[in-house]
Enzyme design. Structure first.
Site, PDB file in Angstrom:
ATOM      1  N   LEU A 238      12.811  14.371 -17.540  1.00  0.00           N
ATOM      2  CA  LEU A 238      11.999  14.501 -16.322  1.00  0.00           C
ATOM      3  C   LEU A 238      12.774  15.221 -15.214  1.00  0.00           C
ATOM      4  O   LEU A 238      13.940  14.907 -14.962  1.00  0.00           O
ATOM      5  CB  LEU A 238      11.622  13.092 -15.823  1.00  0.00           C
ATOM      6  CG  LEU A 238      10.932  13.026 -14.457  1.00  0.00           C
ATOM      7  CD1 LEU A 238       9.495  13.541 -14.528  1.00  0.00           C
ATOM      8  CD2 LEU A 238      10.933  11.588 -13.907  1.00  0.00           C
TER       9      LEU A 238
ATOM     10  N   HIS B 108       9.856   0.129   3.423  1.00  0.00           N
ATOM     11  CA  HIS B 108      10.508   1.275   2.754  1.00  0.00           C
ATOM     12  C   HIS B 108      11.360   0.782   1.582  1.00  0.00           C
ATOM     13  O   HIS B 108      11.391   1.401   0.521  1.00  0.00           O
ATOM     14  CB  HIS B 108      11.366   2.056   3.746  1.00  0.00           C
ATOM     15  CG  HIS B 108      10.570   2.694   4.856  1.00  0.00           C
ATOM     16  ND1 HIS B 108       9.401   3.376   4.627  1.00  0.00           N
ATOM     17  CD2 HIS B 108      10.754   2.736   6.201  1.00  0.00           C
ATOM     18  CE1 HIS B 108       8.908   3.821   5.763  1.00  0.00           C
ATOM     19  NE2 HIS B 108       9.713   3.437   6.748  1.00  0.00           N
TER      20      HIS B 108
ATOM     21  N   ASP C 169       2.597   6.685   0.838  1.00  0.00           N
ATOM     22  CA  ASP C 169       2.229   6.289   2.207  1.00  0.00           C
ATOM     23  C   ASP C 169       1.859   4.805   2.247  1.00  0.00           C
ATOM     24  O   ASP C 169       1.326   4.269   1.264  1.00  0.00           O
ATOM     25  CB  ASP C 169       1.028   7.159   2.637  1.00  0.00           C
ATOM     26  CG  ASP C 169       0.876   7.199   4.139  1.00  0.00           C
ATOM     27  OD1 ASP C 169       1.722   6.610   4.848  1.00  0.00           O
ATOM     28  OD2 ASP C 169      -0.099   7.811   4.601  1.00  0.00           O
TER      29      ASP C 169
HETATM   30  C1  FPP Z   1       5.591   6.434   4.222  1.00  0.00           C
HETATM   31  O1  FPP Z   1       5.152   5.162   4.633  1.00  0.00           O
HETATM   32  C2  FPP Z   1       6.948   6.397   3.633  1.00  0.00           C
HETATM   33  C3  FPP Z   1       8.057   7.103   4.071  1.00  0.00           C
HETATM   34  C4  FPP Z   1       8.039   8.045   5.198  1.00  0.00           C
HETATM   35  C5  FPP Z   1       9.379   6.939   3.429  1.00  0.00           C
HETATM   36  C6  FPP Z   1       9.306   6.816   1.953  1.00  0.00           C
HETATM   37  C7  FPP Z   1      10.625   6.589   1.360  1.00  0.00           C
HETATM   38  C8  FPP Z   1      10.850   5.778   0.323  1.00  0.00           C
HETATM   39  C9  FPP Z   1       9.827   4.962  -0.359  1.00  0.00           C
HETATM   40  C10 FPP Z   1      12.199   5.727  -0.261  1.00  0.00           C
HETATM   41  C11 FPP Z   1      12.301   6.757  -1.350  1.00  0.00           C
HETATM   42  C12 FPP Z   1      13.601   6.669  -2.003  1.00  0.00           C
HETATM   43  C13 FPP Z   1      14.244   7.685  -2.632  1.00  0.00           C
HETATM   44  C14 FPP Z   1      15.529   7.409  -3.279  1.00  0.00           C
HETATM   45  C15 FPP Z   1      13.769   9.072  -2.699  1.00  0.00           C
HETATM   46  P1  FPP Z   1       4.826   4.970   6.170  1.00  0.00           P
HETATM   47  O2  FPP Z   1       6.070   4.538   6.869  1.00  0.00           O
HETATM   48  O3  FPP Z   1       4.238   6.232   6.719  1.00  0.00           O
HETATM   49  O4  FPP Z   1       3.771   3.821   6.166  1.00  0.00           O
HETATM   50  P2  FPP Z   1       2.594   3.612   7.226  1.00  0.00           P
HETATM   51  O5  FPP Z   1       1.677   4.781   7.085  1.00  0.00           O
HETATM   52  O6  FPP Z   1       1.969   2.322   6.807  1.00  0.00           O
HETATM   53  O7  FPP Z   1       3.228   3.543   8.586  1.00  0.00           O
END
Ligand code: FPP
Length: 257
Positions: A148, A54, A37
């Site tokens: 893993l 992201h 997050d």
């Molecule tokens: C939360 O941060 C993050 C997500 C909803 C997306 C996470 C995805 C990735 C990091 C890519 C993963 C890649 C693979 C290949 C599996 P947020 O957007 O909720 O942040 P905020 O709370 O600050 O708004």
């Protein structure tokens, strides 16, 4: 623990070396689940669009995969897209879906080189076709790996998963294949999408939020929880080692004395 040369090379900060020395390899978790997050806030702090966060978050995912491989932690589950995430702005959702395709296409070689097997949980059918196919290809191409297990939660919601399990069980009872006396917590586990994967013993959530947000609700009955203010793109190897030190200091009693 007495880190191998390879581990020392991978965990190469001074902080990491002292953390590794303090870690007991017998007290490492066997399954880490992560709620990644804070990507959006990380990007906003730099005056950038949310997708930039992201993209930066993907580097942390790579680092966690490699760290679990180096530490011989057998299972890592990452909450990559929740069933509630569809309510985000359309361009952010389509950007994340595209990012998955880019990352998977690029990373399959590295995942295979690290002997990582990818599994998916969640309702994959609802994803855009290109994203679905990229994940299917990744699962298929890594299926024979023995290191893993990386469980990617995609369009996943724990309550929805429990509802599907209950529906499957009630229909088996209705058909006469099961009696209601057969319904045990193990049977319920076996009908969840995480069937066959041990429950996580450690869950990490970044960015200062302290909720489970519909992630692995049934599987986390005895899981140690770890919350940190660090935003996901800043969560690196050193931060993981701090979390592992916290895990090993806890007295796990499973409700007993
Ligand atoms: C939360 O941060 C993050 C997500 C909803 C997306 C996470 C995805 C990735 C990091 C890519 C993963 C890649 C693979 C290949 C599996 P947020 O957007 O909720 O942040 P905020 O709370 O600050 O708004």
């Amino acid at each position: 623990m007495n880190p191998s040369t390879k581990q020392l090379k991978w965990f190469n900060s001074e902080h990491a070396h002292s953390a590794l020395a303090a870690l007991d390899e017998k007290s490492l978790p066997q399954h880490i689940a992560i709620i990644m997050d804070g990507n959006g806030r990380w990007a906003k702090r730099q005056g950038k669009p949310r997708l930039f966060g992201h993209k930066a978050g993907v580097a942390s995912v790579r680092e966690m995969i490699a760290s679990c491989v180096e530490l011989d932690i057998p299972y890592l589950t990452i909450y990559s897209f929740s069933s509630e995430n569809w309510s985000r702005p359309e361009d952010e959702v389509s950007g994340i879906m595209k990012l998955f395709v880019e990352v998977l296409t690029r990373e399959i070689v590295n995942l295979n080189a690290q002997n990582v097997r990818v599994k998916l949980i969640g309702d994959i059918d609802a994803l855009p076709e290109k994203t679905r196919l990229a994940f299917a290809e990744c699962v298929q191409s890594t299926a024979a790996n023995t290191g893993l297990t990386l469980v990617v939660a995609l369009n996943y919601g724990a309550r929805q998963d429990i509802v599907s399990a209950v529906k499957a069980i009630t229909s088996e009872v209705h058909e006469g294949d099961l009696s209601s006396d057969d319904v045990t917590s193990e049977l319920i586990s076996s009908r969840l999408s995480t069937s066959g994967i041990p429950d996580p013993d450690f869950m990490i959530r970044t960015s200062g939020e302290t909720r489970l947000s519909n992630f692995l609700l049934y599987e986390t009955a005895y899981t140690e929880l770890y919350f940190t203010d660090t935003l996901w793109p800043d969560f690196n190897r050193d931060a993981l080692l701090d979390a592992l030190l916290s895990f090993q200091d806890r007295n796990r009693r499973y409700g007993g004395l």
